[in-house]
Scaffold this motif. Structure first.
Motif, mmCIF file in Angstrom:
data_model
loop_
_atom_site.group_PDB
_atom_site.id
_atom_site.type_symbol
_atom_site.label_atom_id
_atom_site.label_comp_id
_atom_site.label_asym_id
_atom_site.label_seq_id
_atom_site.Cartn_x
_atom_site.Cartn_y
_atom_site.Cartn_z
ATOM 1 N N SER A 37 -15.388 8.135 6.870
ATOM 2 C CA SER A 37 -15.549 8.464 5.450
ATOM 3 C C SER A 37 -14.604 9.583 4.999
ATOM 4 O O SER A 37 -14.322 9.709 3.818
ATOM 5 C CB SER A 37 -16.996 8.855 5.166
ATOM 6 N N LYS A 81 2.678 7.847 4.639
ATOM 7 C CA LYS A 81 2.604 8.051 6.088
ATOM 8 C C LYS A 81 3.993 8.258 6.685
ATOM 9 O O LYS A 81 4.184 9.109 7.546
ATOM 10 C CB LYS A 81 1.927 6.860 6.755
ATOM 11 N N GLU A 86 -4.758 9.855 13.392
ATOM 12 C CA GLU A 86 -5.354 8.872 12.496
ATOM 13 C C GLU A 86 -6.434 8.080 13.224
ATOM 14 O O GLU A 86 -7.523 7.864 12.705
ATOM 15 C CB GLU A 86 -4.263 7.933 11.983
ATOM 16 N N HIS A 110 -11.485 9.972 6.145
ATOM 17 C CA HIS A 110 -10.153 9.634 6.640
ATOM 18 C C HIS A 110 -9.023 10.077 5.706
ATOM 19 O O HIS A 110 -8.082 10.754 6.105
ATOM 20 C CB HIS A 110 -10.090 8.129 6.870
ATOM 21 N N THR A 111 -9.125 9.720 4.431
ATOM 22 C CA THR A 111 -8.035 10.052 3.498
ATOM 23 C C THR A 111 -7.974 11.547 3.249
ATOM 24 O O THR A 111 -6.893 12.112 3.105
ATOM 25 C CB THR A 111 -8.206 9.321 2.152
ATOM 26 N N GLY A 112 -9.150 12.185 3.217
ATOM 27 C CA GLY A 112 -9.178 13.636 3.055
ATOM 28 C C GLY A 112 -8.424 14.317 4.173
ATOM 29 O O GLY A 112 -7.672 15.273 3.969
ATOM 30 N N ASP A 167 0.835 -1.202 0.000
ATOM 31 C CA ASP A 167 0.000 0.000 0.000
ATOM 32 C C ASP A 167 0.873 1.257 0.000
ATOM 33 O O ASP A 167 1.741 1.434 0.856
ATOM 34 C CB ASP A 167 -0.877 -0.012 1.255
ATOM 35 N N LEU A 213 0.263 4.025 0.898
ATOM 36 C CA LEU A 213 0.101 4.845 2.102
ATOM 37 C C LEU A 213 1.227 4.618 3.117
ATOM 38 O O LEU A 213 1.547 5.511 3.896
ATOM 39 C CB LEU A 213 -1.252 4.566 2.757
ATOM 40 N N TRP A 238 -10.171 8.184 12.248
ATOM 41 C CA TRP A 238 -10.602 6.897 11.720
ATOM 42 C C TRP A 238 -11.824 6.389 12.490
ATOM 43 O O TRP A 238 -12.787 5.886 11.920
ATOM 44 C CB TRP A 238 -9.439 5.914 11.844
ATOM 45 N N LEU A 250 -5.903 13.104 5.806
ATOM 46 C CA LEU A 250 -4.466 12.947 5.577
ATOM 47 C C LEU A 250 -3.970 14.034 4.622
ATOM 48 O O LEU A 250 -2.938 14.665 4.854
ATOM 49 C CB LEU A 250 -4.195 11.556 4.994
ATOM 50 N N GLY A 251 -4.752 14.264 3.574
ATOM 51 C CA GLY A 251 -4.375 15.295 2.612
ATOM 52 C C GLY A 251 -4.308 16.666 3.256
ATOM 53 O O GLY A 251 -3.356 17.428 3.052
#
Lengths: 250, 304
Positions: free
Chosen positions: B275, B239, B266, B277-279, B233, B235, B270, B281-282
């Motif tokens: 929903s 990360k 996280e 979560h990835t946003g 992955d 990520l 999380w 991180l960005g």
């Protein structure tokens, strides 16, 4: 017979001899058969306008750029195509254009980095560090400061001192005076003359032809990838063509 | 120096005592934190010290996981398989380093990014060896209870983290660490001063791969089952970088601080807003670049 011949060779040969050197970037040739020689104990200068190939020649001399053909012989050792590490170990140190200091490291660490390849012990290296502080006292005051915080002139002193810390026999300086105040240039030139009197051979690359011809004993003029003229500085200073092209006087 | 050693030992004591009296949720979180710590500390070698933005962490992680898993499939014991994973990751990093470290900046980043993708495809198609897309099951270590097992893997990951930390500590005080800092600041000047830049960079790359490889193998044993998209992955690469930037690149404790902070963030996001979560991180990356380019540790008092 052979032995005595080699003996004569070693004495008669210049310290650095560059013959018919061709180099370039990719398919673009920049150096078209450069001929250059530097004798032991002299200050030589290399002058020429922008794009003449001065920096390319130095990059080839320091091993950052591999030549296409020709020869570079330093003290009888063939250095054509050698790695930067070997060239430095052979005794040629470079002060790169634009200083290239490690700006986030202290002045002292920068100088010690110059001695990176040396294996002659902390004591000798410490003595040389003191010598540098003697040569450029301002560096002693700034020794714990980050090199990036120095003024342009101080940075050039630091870069020259860093080059000297490798204990070279030939010091090559690219663009000694570029962007520096005239007073600082004078100070640097005085330091170089002093080093030269102590036995160091120096090759200076300069855009400021007047400064270069005053500092050096011998000059090489480069134009479009070739050395077009060379000789004692005094002679070149009085050469009408040089005066017109580079010194702005007729 | 002495104070540094004391801080390190105190930290180690706390980490050793942590599994006592916490439930399995916290134990899992602790193991993940240590794994993230290994990822971050490892990236610090190549990204923080040498200044090469590597995205190869996921490649080393997945390679280590599969090396460990396949070795155990052939009957090697778990510890030997883990060590082997480290060796495989180091050798791979050395070979890859000589090829990729000729590139600089963005070019290096992109080249290192595709390595994990290539490995994933290879593992996917080598079905006989790796099980391909079906994944690979690992032997479950026989222990008295599930809790014992969880604790065992916590301490195993702690062991890898201690190894990685010791390596960072030693490197920072060595010729290698000094040379890498020079390379980050000005590679051509370092080259000119006789630093063997290729060798130094490859060494940094190997150090950035070996512990991640071991951590990957420990992770594989810990979760008992791996499949290509999980362990390769991208990520893991992202990360690792975010954690180091969060803590402070090129520093000793920065990656660890970053790992703890990142995992806390996280986990909170999380758990509560899965929903986005990835946003999240960005957003974190953007905020970091804008406001904290030198990381949290830049705020440490008395820093020169």
């Amino acid at each position: 017979m052979r032995g005595s011949f080699r003996h004569i060779w070693a004495v008669a040969m210049p310290m650095l001899l560059v013959k018919d050197l061709h180099a370039g970037y990719g398919d673009v040739p920049v150096l078209w058969g450069v001929e250059l020689e530097v004798d032991r104990g002299e200050i030589a200068c290399l002058v020429g306008s922008n794009g003449a190939g001065k920096t390319t020649l130095l990059r080839t001399l320091s091993g950052l750029l591999a030549p296409k053909s020709g020869s570079i012989v330093f003290d009888g050792e063939n250095l054509r195509g050698a790695e930067p590490e070997r060239i430095l170990a052979a005794g040629i140190a470079q002060v790169p254009e634009g200083r290239r200091l490690f700006s986030a490291m202290s002045v002292r660490d920068n100088l010690l980095m110059g001695a990176h390849l040396r294996r002659d012990g902390a004591e000798t290296i410490g003595r040389d560090l003191e010598r540098m502080y003697g040569l450029f006292p301002i560096l002693r005051d700034r020794q714990n400061q980050d090199a990036g915080t120095l003024s342009g002139g101080e940075q050039q002193m630091c870069a020259v001192a860093r080059g000297l810390m490798s204990a070279p026999r030939l010091l090559v300086i690219d663009e000694l005076s570029l962007g520096l105040a005239p007073a600082v240039v004078d100070q640097l030139c005085d330091a170089l003359r002093l080093l030269n009197r102590e036995g160091l051979t120096i090759l200076v690359v300069e855009q400021d032809v007047a400064t270069a011809l005053e500092l050096a004993h011998r000059a090489f003029v480069m134009d479009t990838g070739r050395v077009t003229r060379s000789g004692p500085c005094e002679a070149l200073r009085n050469d009408p063509a040089i005066r017109e092209a580079y010194l702005g006087v007729i | 120096m002495k104070q540094g050693v004391l801080t390190g030992l105190a930290l180690l004591a706390i980490l050793c005592a942590l599994p006592l009296g916490v439930d399995s949720y916290w134990l899992r979180l602790g193991t993940t934190m240590l794994m993230y710590g290994v990822l971050a500390m490892s990236w610090n070698f190549i990204g923080g010290m040498a200044g090469y933005p590597s995205f190869a962490s996921a490649a080393f992680f997945g390679l280590g996981a599969y090396a460990g898993a396949v070795a155990q499939k052939f009957g090697l014991s778990m510890f030997i398989a883990w060590s082997l994973a480290g060796v495989v990751a180091a050798m791979f990093a050395a070979a890859l380093g000589f090829a990729l470290l000729r590139l600089r900046g963005h070019y290096f980043a992109i080249a290192s990014l595709v390595v994990a993708e290539v490995l994933r495809e290879i593992v996917n198609s080598a079905t006989d060896l790796t099980g391909g897309g079906k994944g690979l099951n690992l032997p479950v270590p026989q222990m008295a209870s599930i809790d014992d097992q969880a604790r065992f893997f916590y301490y195993a990951m702690l062991g890898v983290a201690v190894l990685a930390f010791s390596a960072v500590f030693a490197t920072q005080r060595s010729r290698l660490g000094f040379g890498l800092r020079c390379i980050r600041q000005n590679e051509s000047a370092a080259d000119m001063l006789g630093v063997n830049v290729t060798l130094y960079k490859v060494n940094a790359f190997i150090l950035s791969g070996v512990f991640v490889g071991i951590a990957g193998a420990v992770y594989a044993s810990w979760v008992h089952y791996i499949e290509p998209p999980d362990v390769f992955d991208v990520l893991y690469s992202v990360k690792a970088i975010v954690m180091v930037l969060l803590g402070g690149a090129g520093t000793l404790y920065g990656p660890l601080v970053g790992a703890v902070l990142f995992l806390s963030l996280e986990e909170l996001v999380w758990r509560n807003y899965i929903s986005v979560h990835t946003g999240m991180l960005g957003l974190l990356i953007v905020l970091l670049v804008l406001f904290l380019p030198k990381g949290i540790l830049a705020f440490r008092p008395g820093r020169a």
